[in-house]
Write a protein that holds these residues in place. Structure first.
Motif, short mmCIF file in Angstrom:
data_model
loop_
_atom_site.label_atom_id
_atom_site.label_comp_id
_atom_site.label_asym_id
_atom_site.label_seq_id
_atom_site.Cartn_x
_atom_site.Cartn_y
_atom_site.Cartn_z
N ASP A 141 1.06 -2.95 9.18
CA ASP A 141 -0.14 -2.27 9.68
C ASP A 141 -0.65 -2.87 11.00
O ASP A 141 -1.32 -2.18 11.78
CB ASP A 141 -1.26 -2.34 8.64
N HIS A 155 -3.64 -6.46 6.52
CA HIS A 155 -5.01 -6.41 6.07
C HIS A 155 -5.14 -6.49 4.55
O HIS A 155 -6.25 -6.33 4.02
CB HIS A 155 -5.67 -5.11 6.58
N GLU A 162 0.86 -1.19 0.00
CA GLU A 162 0.00 0.00 0.00
C GLU A 162 0.90 1.25 0.00
O GLU A 162 1.97 1.27 0.63
CB GLU A 162 -0.95 -0.02 1.21
FE1 FEO Z 1 -2.29 -0.92 4.56
FE2 FEO Z 1 -0.70 1.46 6.41
O1 FEO Z 1 -1.38 0.70 4.85
#
Ligand code: FEO
Length: 403
Positions: free
Chosen positions: A166, A147, A82
Motif C-alpha cells: 500500500d 498501514h 487486506e
Molecule cells: Fe491495506 Fe490496499 O489495502
C-alpha cells in the motif's frame, strides 16, 4: 487483462478497477483504482500478492499468459492480508498448491485469522530474511503499521525492484502503468488523497520506515505499490521524498472551513470568516459536509494550516453530518493545525462548546477568541465578529508559517 513485463521476467499481473468509487467503504476514489500484483518467472515461479476477489478470473487470465495453462506457481509472497491484496489467496493455494507462502510474522497471524487454514505451507520471513528463487532473491522488510501490523515490503536486488504494497499507492485507474506516462499534477493529487485518507495516522511510522530504508541503502530503480502507477528512474526519489514531505505534515498557507448548516446562518458565518482569511492572504476552501464527502474534506485538511469547524446547535449538540466528519478527522490524527469553531443557535446554544471539545481532543492550536456564536440570524455586528475571527486565524497562520 494482459500482463505487462516491467523488466525481464518480472510481470504485472494485476487488474484495473475502473468503476471503484468507494474505496474500502469509507474513502472516495473518484478515478477508480488498480490492484497490482506481480509474477516472477524463475526456477521457483513466484507470485507477489493477489487482487480483490471479484477480479480473480482477470488475474488468472494474466497469470496464464505468462506461465501457460499447465504452469505452476511455486512460491506466493503475501505482503499484506487486506482483501484487496489477499482476496484470491485461498484460490491460488487451491489451484496451484504452492510449496511456500511467505509472509511477515504478523502476516502469519492475520492469515490464520482470515483463512482458518490447517495445512498451508506458510513460512515466516521477518525483516532481514531472504529467499532465493533461482536467478532472483527475495528480501523482506516489515513495514509494520504502514498501514497494517502485517504490512511488508519485498525487494529483489538483482532487478532493483521494491514491491511496497500500500505504501506509495494511489487510487487511479489508468491504462498506463508508470508515473512518467501520466499527468504529474493528477498523480500528486492522487498520492496526497491516498496518504491523507489511508496512511496519515501512521506518519511517525512512515518517517521511521523511510529512514531505516535509507540506512539499508537499497538500490531501487523501480518502486511498485499495489495501487496505481509505478515509479522508475528519477521518479523513485520523487515518490520517497513526497512521502517524507507528507509524513512531516508541514502546513501550507491554507485554511479549510468545514461546516454543516440548517437554515444557512452557519453558512453565512462561514463566508464572513472566509472573507477575513482571504484578506489576510490565506488560500481558503469552504466545504459544506452536505456537498463534500468526509474523505474529500480530509484531503484538503491534510496540508492546511487551519481548520475551522461550524455547525448550528441541534438537540443540544451539533448536526450529525459534522459529527461524522469530526469522527473521521480525529481518527486520521492530523497534526500542526490551528482550529476555530463557529455556529448559530436558537435557544440552548451548545454547538461551539461541543466543536471546541472536538478541536481540543485533536490537539489543535487555538486563537483568542477561538470561536463565534450567533443567535438565529447574523447581524452587521456578528458578521463583523466572524470576519475578525477569519483575520485572527489568518494572522495566526502567517505567524506559524513565518510569512
Ligand atoms: Fe491495506 Fe490496499 O489495502
Amino acid at each position: 487483462m494482459k500482463p505487462v513485463e516491467l523488466i525481464k521476467d518480472i510481470f504485472w499481473v494485476g487488474v484495473v478497477d475502473w468503476n471503484k468509487r468507494n474505496f474500502h467503504g469509507y474513502s472516495k476514489s473518484p478515478l477508480g483504482t488498480t490492484y497490482n500484483n506481480f509474477l516472477i518467472k524463475d526456477e521457483k515461479v513466484t507470485l507477489i500478492d493477489t487482487v480483490e476477489r471479484e477480479f480473480l478470473e482477470e488475474m488468472l487470465c494474466s497469470i496464464t499468459q505468462v506461465i501457460g495453462k499447465e504452469g505452476k506457481i511455486d512460491y506466493v509472497v503475501v505482503n499484506h492480508l487486506e482483501p484487496d491484496h489477499a482476496g484470491c489467496l485461498d484460490e491460488i493455494v487451491k489451484r496451484f498448491k504452492p510449496e511456500k507462502i511467505l509472509t511477515s510474522p504478523m502476516g502469519e497471524k492475520a492469515m490464520k485469522a482470515h483463512f482458518h487454514y490447517t495445512d498451508w505451507p506458510v513460512e515466516v520471513v521477518p525483516t532481514g530474511s531472504e529467499v532465493s528463487i533461482g536467478k532472483h532473491t527475495l528480501q523482506f522488510i516489515e513495514t509494520r503499521m504502514l498501514h497494517w501490523p502485517d504490512s511488508m515490503l519485498t525487494y529483489v536486488p538483482e532487478a532493483k525492484i521494491a514491491f511496497s504494497n500500500d505504501a506509495f499507492g494511489q487510487n487511479w485507474a489508468t491504462s498506463e502503468r508508470f508515473a512518467d506516462e501520466v499527468d504529474r499534477s493528477t498523480l500528486e493529487k492522487r498520492m496526497a488523497e491516498y496518504y491523507a485518507n489511508i496512511v496519515l495516522p501512521y506518519s511517525p511510522v512512515v518517517q521511521k520506515t523511510l529512514t531505516s530504508l535509507a540506512e539499508k541503502e537499497l538500490e531501487i530503480e523501480m518502486l511498485c505499490p499495489d495501487h496505481g502507477l509505478f515509479f522508475r528512474g528519477e521518479d523513485v526519489a520523487f515518490a520517497i521524498d513526497k512521502y517524507m514531505e507528507f509524513a512531516r505534515q508541514e502546513p501550507k498557507n491554507k485554511a479549510v472551513l468545514v461546516y454543516d448548516t440548517m437554515w444557512q446562518s452557519t453558512e453565512k458565518m462561514a463566508k464572513a470568516i472566509a472573507t477575513g482569511l482571504v484578506d489576510e492572504g490565506v488560500s481558503v476552501r469552504l466545504m459544506s459536509v452536505k456537498s463534500n464527502h468526509h474523505s474529500e474534506i480530509m484531503t484538503e485538511v491534510f496540508d492546511s494550516a487551519a481548520v475551522l469547524v461550524g455547525s448550528p446547535t441541534h438537540n443540544n449538540g451539533i448536526l450529525p453530518g459534522m459529527a461524522d466528519v469530526l469522527t473521521y478527522m480525529k481518527g486520521l490524527r492530523p497534526q500542526n493545525k490551528i482550529g476555530a469553531a463557529f455556529g448559530s443557535f436558537g435557544w440552548s446554544g451548545e454547538c461551539v462548546k461541543v466543536l471546541n471539545e472536538w478541536l481540543e481532543s485533536m490537539n489543535f492550536e487555538t486563537v483568542e477568541p477561538g470561536s463565534v456564536k450567533v443567535k438565529h440570524i447574523p447581524t452587521h455586528e456578528t458578521y463583523g465578529e466572524c470576519y475578525d475571527l477569519g483575520r485572527k486565524v489568518g494572522q495566526a497562520i502567517k505567524a506559524k508559517l513565518g510569512l
